[in-house]
Design a protein around this motif. Structure first.
Motif, PDB file in Angstrom:
ATOM      1  N   THR A 162       0.661  -1.240  -0.215  1.00 46.24           N
ATOM      2  CA  THR A 162      -0.024   0.122   0.052  1.00 46.24           C
ATOM      3  C   THR A 162       0.876   1.394  -0.019  1.00 46.24           C
ATOM      4  O   THR A 162       0.689   2.120  -0.890  1.00 46.24           O
ATOM      5  CB  THR A 162      -0.834  -0.005   1.213  1.00 46.24           C
ATOM      6  OG1 THR A 162      -1.795  -1.022   1.202  1.00 46.24           O
ATOM      7  CG2 THR A 162      -1.703   1.503   1.205  1.00 46.24           C
ATOM      8  N   LYS A 164       3.955   1.382  -1.084  1.00 47.45           N
ATOM      9  CA  LYS A 164       4.748   1.727  -2.236  1.00 47.45           C
ATOM     10  C   LYS A 164       4.037   2.271  -3.230  1.00 47.45           C
ATOM     11  O   LYS A 164       4.507   2.835  -4.189  1.00 47.45           O
ATOM     12  CB  LYS A 164       5.474   0.225  -2.328  1.00 47.45           C
ATOM     13  CG  LYS A 164       6.395  -0.088  -1.575  1.00 47.45           C
ATOM     14  CD  LYS A 164       7.725   0.713  -1.662  1.00 47.45           C
ATOM     15  CE  LYS A 164       8.992   0.328  -0.989  1.00 47.45           C
ATOM     16  NZ  LYS A 164       9.950   1.281  -0.970  1.00 47.45           N
ATOM     17  N   LEU A 165       2.503   1.833  -3.359  1.00 48.60           N
ATOM     18  CA  LEU A 165       1.901   2.173  -4.306  1.00 48.60           C
ATOM     19  C   LEU A 165       1.582   3.593  -4.026  1.00 48.60           C
ATOM     20  O   LEU A 165       1.338   4.536  -5.111  1.00 48.60           O
ATOM     21  CB  LEU A 165       0.367   1.619  -4.236  1.00 48.60           C
ATOM     22  CG  LEU A 165       0.587   0.049  -4.951  1.00 48.60           C
ATOM     23  CD1 LEU A 165      -0.610  -0.513  -4.841  1.00 48.60           C
ATOM     24  CD2 LEU A 165       0.962   0.038  -6.237  1.00 48.60           C
TER      25      LEU A 165
END
Length: 357
Positions: A162, A164-165
């Protein structure tokens, strides 16, 4: 036995009796200014002996008859002609544009901030009312900045992916404008501590149990992150569209994080831990650009010097360095909180790192 007490020529009357008397009070009359004292206006009809008795009026006529014993704590009768336009005393201090001083406020409640004498260690006047000297701190620059929590279970992996996105659109929008990136980052980073502290507070009073100090620890984190933002606002002047973006992001993130914390505090704290790891990475790149001369190493804002107890000649590099250290501490606190929940325990079962920025 009867007694008659009359006052018709005084500007005001204050009668106090703090001793227990045996008496029967039959009538209390108020005589209006300029009217015939033979036709007083009745305002009270009662009986009693008084331990705290006050009558405040311009013109009062009291008729006391008989004996009776009844203790009343307080009675105060005000005349119809008493002044209605009296205003509380006002204390005025010149307001400082950077958060110092204070506006004119009524001192009716006994809170007279204008008279508060708060000074720095050198004796000079303390210029801030958004934080006090005892709320400042020195960042621990020896903290390990390279620590990383390796995802071990499904919740950890969800949290890691989450975060990293979320970094992808941030990198695309801000690129290497680290001042604006830091401003946006802090508007988000100040939310989790407040949400977690609020929910733990409600849980504590709902279940009649202590929080183990975690309410204070999380609210301290939120306040520290907010001070990061206040500092960055002195250095970065966001555009109108960036301000709009802040409003949208804060609304979405608050709602999402609130829901996440209610459903799974373990996941919520792990997400914050990974967000702080990304913050450390961003501030490290910020410092590299300062060292390379891509970003001017300007003088540190006054608010940063006072909050982190920096030297008078501190620069932007010093400010970013202490902020990065704060983020590393927040990383540790939230990963620690998630580990506690991973063990199936409540946060209150482990002592909270209060004062650990």
């Amino acid at each position: 036995m009867s007694q008659l007490v009359t006052r018709t020529g005084l500007p005001s009357l204050l009668v106090h009796s703090r001793v227990n008397h045996n008496m029967f009070m039959r009538f209390v009359f108020v005589v209006r200014n300029g009217e015939d004292t033979k036709n007083p206006m009745p305002v009270h009809d009662c009986c009693g002996g008084f331990s705290d008795f006050s009558i405040r009026s311009k013109y009062v006529q009291v008729s006391l008859l008989g004996t009776f014993n009844l203790n009343w704590r307080t009675m105060c009768s005000a005349s119809a002609t008493e002044k209605k336009d009296e205003k509380p005393r006002i204390d005025t201090v010149k307001k400082d544009q950077k958060g110092g001083g204070s506006v004119a406020v009524p001192s009716y409640w006994g809170i007279e901030t204008a008279k508060m004498k708060i000074a720095r260690k050198d004796g000079s006047k303390w210029p801030w009312n958004c934080f006090m000297p005892w709320e400042t701190h020195q960042a621990d620059l020896t903290i390990d900045l390279k620590k990383h929590h390796v995802p071990k279970n499904l919740a950890d992996k969800i949290a890691y992916v989450t975060v990293k996105l979320l970094r992808i659109p941030t990198d695309m929008f801000f690129q290497r404008r680290y001042g604006c990136r830091a401003m946006m980052l802090e508007t988000v980073a100040a939310v989790p501590g407040m949400v977690g502290g609020m929910l733990l507070h409600l849980k504590s009073i709902r279940r009649f149990e202590h929080s183990g100090g975690w309410i204070k620890a999380l609210l301290e984190e939120a306040e520290n992150e907010r001070m990061h933002l206040m500092t960055m606002m002195e250095l970065v002047k966001p555009q109108w569209y960036e301000r709009l973006l802040v409003i949208l992001v804060q609304g979405v993130f608050f709602s999402s994080f609130f829901t996440c914390y209610v459903v799974s505090p373990r996941l919520a704290h792990r997400i914050v831990g990974y967000l702080e790891e990304e913050a450390i990475h961003s501030y490290t790149e910020f410092l590299e650009d300062i060292d390379d001369g891509k970003i001017e190493n300007v003088a540190a804002p006054a608010i940063a010097i006072d909050y982190w107890r920096l030297p008078e000649d501190a620069t932007l590099k010093d400010v970013v360095t202490v902020i990065r250290a704060d983020e590393a501490h927040h990383r540790d606190v939230n990963h620690f909180a998630s580990d506690i929940r991973n063990q199936g325990k409540e946060l209150r079962e482990a002592a909270a790192p209060v004062g650990y920025h």
